[in-house]
Design a protein around this motif. Structure first.
Motif, PDB file in Angstrom:
ATOM      1  N   ARG A  37      27.794  20.023  63.891  1.00  0.00           N
ATOM      2  CA  ARG A  37      29.250  19.413  63.683  1.00  0.00           C
ATOM      3  C   ARG A  37      28.839  18.077  62.879  1.00  0.00           C
ATOM      4  O   ARG A  37      29.443  17.030  63.193  1.00  0.00           O
ATOM      5  CB  ARG A  37      29.871  18.913  64.958  1.00  0.00           C
ATOM      6  CG  ARG A  37      30.126  20.160  65.942  1.00  0.00           C
ATOM      7  CD  ARG A  37      31.435  20.998  65.438  1.00  0.00           C
ATOM      8  NE  ARG A  37      31.927  21.970  66.160  1.00  0.00           N
ATOM      9  CZ  ARG A  37      31.609  23.222  66.110  1.00  0.00           C
ATOM     10  NH1 ARG A  37      30.456  23.511  65.374  1.00  0.00           N
ATOM     11  NH2 ARG A  37      32.167  24.059  66.976  1.00  0.00           N
ATOM     12  N   ASP A  92      24.820  19.859  66.973  1.00  0.00           N
ATOM     13  CA  ASP A  92      25.371  20.987  67.442  1.00  0.00           C
ATOM     14  C   ASP A  92      26.209  21.838  66.056  1.00  0.00           C
ATOM     15  O   ASP A  92      27.507  22.288  66.286  1.00  0.00           O
ATOM     16  CB  ASP A  92      26.482  20.704  68.452  1.00  0.00           C
ATOM     17  CG  ASP A  92      25.975  21.252  69.798  1.00  0.00           C
ATOM     18  OD1 ASP A  92      25.240  22.196  69.761  1.00  0.00           O
ATOM     19  OD2 ASP A  92      26.687  21.082  70.805  1.00  0.00           O
ATOM     20  N   LEU A 131      26.270  16.071  68.329  1.00  0.00           N
ATOM     21  CA  LEU A 131      27.461  16.364  67.259  1.00  0.00           C
ATOM     22  C   LEU A 131      26.792  17.195  66.000  1.00  0.00           C
ATOM     23  O   LEU A 131      26.920  18.145  65.700  1.00  0.00           O
ATOM     24  CB  LEU A 131      28.593  15.629  66.839  1.00  0.00           C
ATOM     25  CG  LEU A 131      29.590  15.577  67.851  1.00  0.00           C
ATOM     26  CD1 LEU A 131      30.771  14.484  67.409  1.00  0.00           C
ATOM     27  CD2 LEU A 131      30.358  16.620  68.320  1.00  0.00           C
ATOM     28  N   CYS A 189      34.054  12.361  70.737  1.00  0.00           N
ATOM     29  CA  CYS A 189      32.662  13.110  70.551  1.00  0.00           C
ATOM     30  C   CYS A 189      32.967  13.957  71.921  1.00  0.00           C
ATOM     31  O   CYS A 189      32.561  15.051  71.702  1.00  0.00           O
ATOM     32  CB  CYS A 189      31.460  12.131  70.614  1.00  0.00           C
ATOM     33  SG  CYS A 189      30.925  11.285  69.114  1.00  0.00           S
ATOM     34  N   PRO A 238      30.160  25.201  74.443  1.00  0.00           N
ATOM     35  CA  PRO A 238      31.010  23.985  74.922  1.00  0.00           C
ATOM     36  C   PRO A 238      30.354  23.366  75.914  1.00  0.00           C
ATOM     37  O   PRO A 238      29.504  23.960  76.794  1.00  0.00           O
ATOM     38  CB  PRO A 238      32.453  24.243  75.339  1.00  0.00           C
ATOM     39  CG  PRO A 238      32.382  25.781  75.845  1.00  0.00           C
ATOM     40  CD  PRO A 238      31.387  26.492  74.740  1.00  0.00           C
ATOM     41  N   THR A 295      35.357  21.219  73.973  1.00  0.00           N
ATOM     42  CA  THR A 295      36.323  22.061  73.772  1.00  0.00           C
ATOM     43  C   THR A 295      36.068  23.074  72.632  1.00  0.00           C
ATOM     44  O   THR A 295      36.741  23.866  72.085  1.00  0.00           O
ATOM     45  CB  THR A 295      37.766  21.481  73.227  1.00  0.00           C
ATOM     46  OG1 THR A 295      37.381  20.356  71.923  1.00  0.00           O
ATOM     47  CG2 THR A 295      38.318  20.611  74.320  1.00  0.00           C
ATOM     48  N   LYS A 296      34.818  22.862  72.043  1.00  0.00           N
ATOM     49  CA  LYS A 296      34.047  23.919  71.015  1.00  0.00           C
ATOM     50  C   LYS A 296      34.317  25.091  71.114  1.00  0.00           C
ATOM     51  O   LYS A 296      34.044  25.529  72.491  1.00  0.00           O
ATOM     52  CB  LYS A 296      33.003  23.271  70.465  1.00  0.00           C
ATOM     53  CG  LYS A 296      31.819  22.961  71.537  1.00  0.00           C
ATOM     54  CD  LYS A 296      30.353  22.646  70.870  1.00  0.00           C
ATOM     55  CE  LYS A 296      29.931  23.427  69.972  1.00  0.00           C
ATOM     56  NZ  LYS A 296      28.382  23.564  69.852  1.00  0.00           N
ATOM     57  N   LYS A 297      34.528  26.170  70.421  1.00  0.00           N
ATOM     58  CA  LYS A 297      34.730  27.437  70.673  1.00  0.00           C
ATOM     59  C   LYS A 297      33.185  28.186  71.231  1.00  0.00           C
ATOM     60  O   LYS A 297      33.211  28.873  72.101  1.00  0.00           O
ATOM     61  CB  LYS A 297      35.041  28.246  69.615  1.00  0.00           C
ATOM     62  CG  LYS A 297      36.557  28.143  69.015  1.00  0.00           C
ATOM     63  CD  LYS A 297      36.807  28.682  67.892  1.00  0.00           C
ATOM     64  CE  LYS A 297      38.305  28.528  67.589  1.00  0.00           C
ATOM     65  NZ  LYS A 297      38.895  29.160  66.549  1.00  0.00           N
ATOM     66  N   THR A 298      32.087  27.745  70.625  1.00  0.00           N
ATOM     67  CA  THR A 298      30.591  28.124  70.992  1.00  0.00           C
ATOM     68  C   THR A 298      30.037  27.144  71.800  1.00  0.00           C
ATOM     69  O   THR A 298      29.825  25.908  71.138  1.00  0.00           O
ATOM     70  CB  THR A 298      30.175  28.515  69.921  1.00  0.00           C
ATOM     71  OG1 THR A 298      29.714  27.664  68.961  1.00  0.00           O
ATOM     72  CG2 THR A 298      30.865  29.665  69.081  1.00  0.00           C
ATOM     73  N   SER A 309      32.196  16.774  61.564  1.00  0.00           N
ATOM     74  CA  SER A 309      33.131  16.155  62.672  1.00  0.00           C
ATOM     75  C   SER A 309      32.505  14.732  63.061  1.00  0.00           C
ATOM     76  O   SER A 309      33.310  14.055  63.257  1.00  0.00           O
ATOM     77  CB  SER A 309      32.868  17.176  63.772  1.00  0.00           C
ATOM     78  OG  SER A 309      33.571  18.440  63.433  1.00  0.00           O
ATOM     79  N   ILE A 327      35.297  16.799  71.560  1.00  0.00           N
ATOM     80  CA  ILE A 327      34.958  18.217  70.555  1.00  0.00           C
ATOM     81  C   ILE A 327      33.681  18.928  71.257  1.00  0.00           C
ATOM     82  O   ILE A 327      33.698  19.991  71.158  1.00  0.00           O
ATOM     83  CB  ILE A 327      34.324  17.248  69.376  1.00  0.00           C
ATOM     84  CG1 ILE A 327      35.386  16.929  68.462  1.00  0.00           C
ATOM     85  CG2 ILE A 327      33.588  18.406  68.433  1.00  0.00           C
ATOM     86  CD1 ILE A 327      35.136  16.190  67.060  1.00  0.00           C
ATOM     87  N   LEU A 328      32.905  18.204  72.082  1.00  0.00           N
ATOM     88  CA  LEU A 328      31.973  18.842  72.814  1.00  0.00           C
ATOM     89  C   LEU A 328      32.254  19.529  74.043  1.00  0.00           C
ATOM     90  O   LEU A 328      31.727  20.513  74.032  1.00  0.00           O
ATOM     91  CB  LEU A 328      30.702  17.956  73.114  1.00  0.00           C
ATOM     92  CG  LEU A 328      29.640  17.247  72.009  1.00  0.00           C
ATOM     93  CD1 LEU A 328      28.806  15.911  72.794  1.00  0.00           C
ATOM     94  CD2 LEU A 328      28.956  17.920  71.409  1.00  0.00           C
TER      95      LEU A 328
END
Length: 447
Positions: free
Chosen positions: A156, A154, A151, A204, A215, A210-213, A159, A207-208
Motif C-alpha cells: 500500500r 502491505d 502500509l 492508516c 485485514p 478494511t483492506k480486502k486481503t 496509499s 486502511i489496515l
C-alpha cells in the motif's frame, strides 16, 4: 507480492516512499515557514532547537514500524502470510507501548535538555512552548510514523503517500487558521502538526482494518515475545536513520551557539529547512527498497537482491546530483522565503552554498544504511548509521570550526559524507562476495 514482480515494483515503491518521506518532513518545514514569517526568525530557531528532542519520538515510531515491516516482508517472502499478519499486530502493540513511555519521559526532560543545548531567554521560552505541545501528542507522532511502513510493506505504498498528502494539507490549513486567524503563535504551529498526525494515524488504521486481503483482526493481536525482540533489534537501524539528522542538528546548533551565537543558529536553521528537507528525499529512496529487498531476502532470490541494490545505488546518486544542482540554483531565494533580512540573510545564503555539496554524497550513504538492515546484515547497517553521529561528526565539528571558523561548521557534513561513501563501496564489495558464495552453496545443494 509475487516474487517475479519484485524488480518491476522498484519505481513505484521508491517514488512513493520519496514523496511520503518528504511530506513527513514537510510538517516541520511548514511550521518553520509560518513561524518565521508570522512571529520572527527567533521562532524558526526555536523550532530548530526543539526538533532534535521531538525527533527522538518520531524516530522511535519509525524504527519500530520499519523493524516490524522488515520482519513482515521476510515472512511474506518465505510464504508465511499468517505469521506476517501476527507480526503486524505485534508492531501496533509495540508502537502503543513505546509511545506511552516516551511521551512521559520526554515531557519531564524537555526543559533540562533545551538548556543543555544552550537555549536561553526568548529562544528557550519559544522552544518550551513548541516542544510541550508536540510532546503531549507523542502517541500520535509515534503511531503516524510507525504505521506508514506497515502500509508500504502491505503493498500500500501509494496509499501511504496519499495519506501523507492529505496530512500535509491538514497541517497547512490549520497552520493558517491557528496562527493567522486565531493568533495562537508557535503553539498553534505545533497543534496543527498534531492534528495532521491524528489524520494520518486514523487513515492508516482504517486502511489496515478494511483492506480486502489480510485485514487487521483482533484475533491477530497475540503478544509474541520473540517477535518483539526481533522487531526492536531490527528497529535499531531505522531508528538511527531517522534520528541521525536530528542528532546532527543538535551538534551543529551547539557549535553555532559557541562560535557564532544566535546569528549562526539562524543560519543553520535555514540549512535544516532547505538542504535538510531535500536530504529526506534520499532517505525515501533508501526506505522504498526495503520491502522489496526484504521480500527477496526471505525468498533467497539473490538475483533480485542484486538488481534492487544496483538500481537503488544508481537512483540515489542521480537524485543526489540533481538536488545539489537544484540547491545551488535556488539558494539565493531561501532567505527571503523564510523572512531573513540583512546580515542573517547573507550568512544563511553563504551557509547553504557551502554545505550543499553534502547532497552529492548523501544518497549512497542512505541506500547503504537501509539496504543492509533489509537483508539481515545488521552489523554493516549499524556501523554506517551510528559511526557518523557518535564519532565522526562530533570529532569533525570540534576540529574544523577552530581552523575555518563558521565555514568549518557548514562543511562538516560534506567531509563526513564523503568518508562514508568510501566505506559504503567497501561494504557493497564485501557483501557481493558473500552473495556469490551463498549462490554457489545453493547451486551445489540443488544438485
Amino acid at each position: 507480492m509475487e516474487q517475479t514482480a519484485v524488480e518491476k515494483k522498484f519505481g513505484k515503491y521508491v517514488m512513493a516512499s520519496m514523496i511520503t518521506m518528504f511530506l513527513q518532513s514537510a510538517y516541520s518545514m511548514i511550521d518553520g515557514l509560518f513561524v518565521s514569517n508570522l512571529i520572527g526568525d527567533t521562532a524558526l530557531s526555536a523550532v530548530n532547537v526543539a526538533w532534535p528532542i521531538i525527533a527522538v519520538v518520531t524516530a522511535i515510531g519509525t524504527g519500530v514500524g520499519c523493524g516490524g515491516a522488515v520482519m513482515m516482508s521476510t515472512k511474506q517472502g518465505e510464504g508465511k502470510n499468517e505469521e506476517s499478519n501476527i507480526v503486524r499486530a505485534n508492531v501496533i502493540l509495540a508502537l502503543l507501548a513505546s509511545s506511552i513511555v516516551v511521551t512521559i519521559l520526554f515531557l519531564i526532560l524537555l526543559t533540562p535538555l533545551l538548556k543543555l543545548m544552550g537555549a536561553e531567554g526568548e529562544l528557550l521560552r519559544l522552544s518550551q512552548i513548541y516542544g510541550r505541545v508536540m510532546l503531549t501528542g507523542g502517541v500520535l507522532q509515534i503511531l503516524s510514523c510507525g504505521l506508514t511502513p506497515l502500509l508500504r510493506n502491505d503493498n500500500r505504498a501509494v496509499s501511504a503517500m496519499m495519506i501523507m498528502v492529505g496530512g500535509l494539507f491538514v497541517n497547512l490549513g490549520l497552520d493558517f487558521v491557528f496562527m493567522y486567524v486565531f493568533h495562537m503563535g508557535i503553539g498553534g504551529a505545533a497543534g496543527a502538526s498534531l492534528c495532521a498526525q491524528l489524520f494520518t494515524t486514523l487513515c492508516c488504521l482504517i486502511i489496515l482494518g478494511t483492506k480486502k486481503t489480510d485485514p487487521i483482526r483482533f484475533s491477530q493481536f497475540i503478544i509474541r515475545k520473540e517477535y518483539w525482540k526481533k522487531i526492536f533489534k531490527t528497529a535499531v537501524s531505522p531508528f538511527g536513520i531517522s534520528l541521525t539528522p536530528s542528532l546532527l542538528i543538535l551538534y551543529h546548533n551547539v557549535a553555532c551557539l559557541k562560535f557564532g551565537g544566535d546569528l549562526a543558529v539562524k543560519a543553520y536553521a535555514l540549512i535544516s529547512s532547505t538542504v535538510g528537507s531535500y536530504r529526506v528525499l534520499l532517505i525515501g529512496v533508501a526506505e522504498g527498497i526495503q520491502p522489496l529487498a526484504s521480500y527477496a531476502y526471505g525468498a533467497h532470490d539473490f538475483h533480485a537482491i542484486r538488481k534492487i541494490r544496483n538500481k537503488a545505488v544508481i537512483t540515489a546518486i542521480g537524485v543526489s546530483f540533481f538536488l545539489f544542482i537544484f540547491t545551488i540554483a535556488t539558494a539565493r531565494f531561501y532567505p527571503a522565503i523564510y523572512g531573513y533580512e540583512g546580515e542573517a540573510a547573507e550568512l544563511g545564503y553563504h551557509a547553504v552554498m557551502v554545505t550543499a555539496a553534502q547532497l552529492i554524497f548523501t544518497g549512497l550513504v542512505r541506500v547503504t544504511n537501509s539496504f543492509f538492515y533489509s537483508v539481515g546484515k545488521d552489523k554493516y547497517s549499524l556501523f554506517m548509521i551510528y559511526f557518523d553521529p557518535l564519532i565522526m561528526t562530533p570529532l569533525t565539528i570540534v576540529i574544523l570550526p577552530r581552523i575555518l571558523g563558521l565555514d568549518g561548521i557548514w562543511i562538516t557534513a560534506v567531509v563526513t559524507q564523503f568518508i562514508l561513501n568510501i566505506v559504503a563501496f567497501g561494504m557493497f564489495a564485501s557483501h557481493e562476495r558473500q552473495m556469490k558464495r551463498m549462490e554457489a552453496e545453493k547451486a551445489f545443494a540443488g544438485k
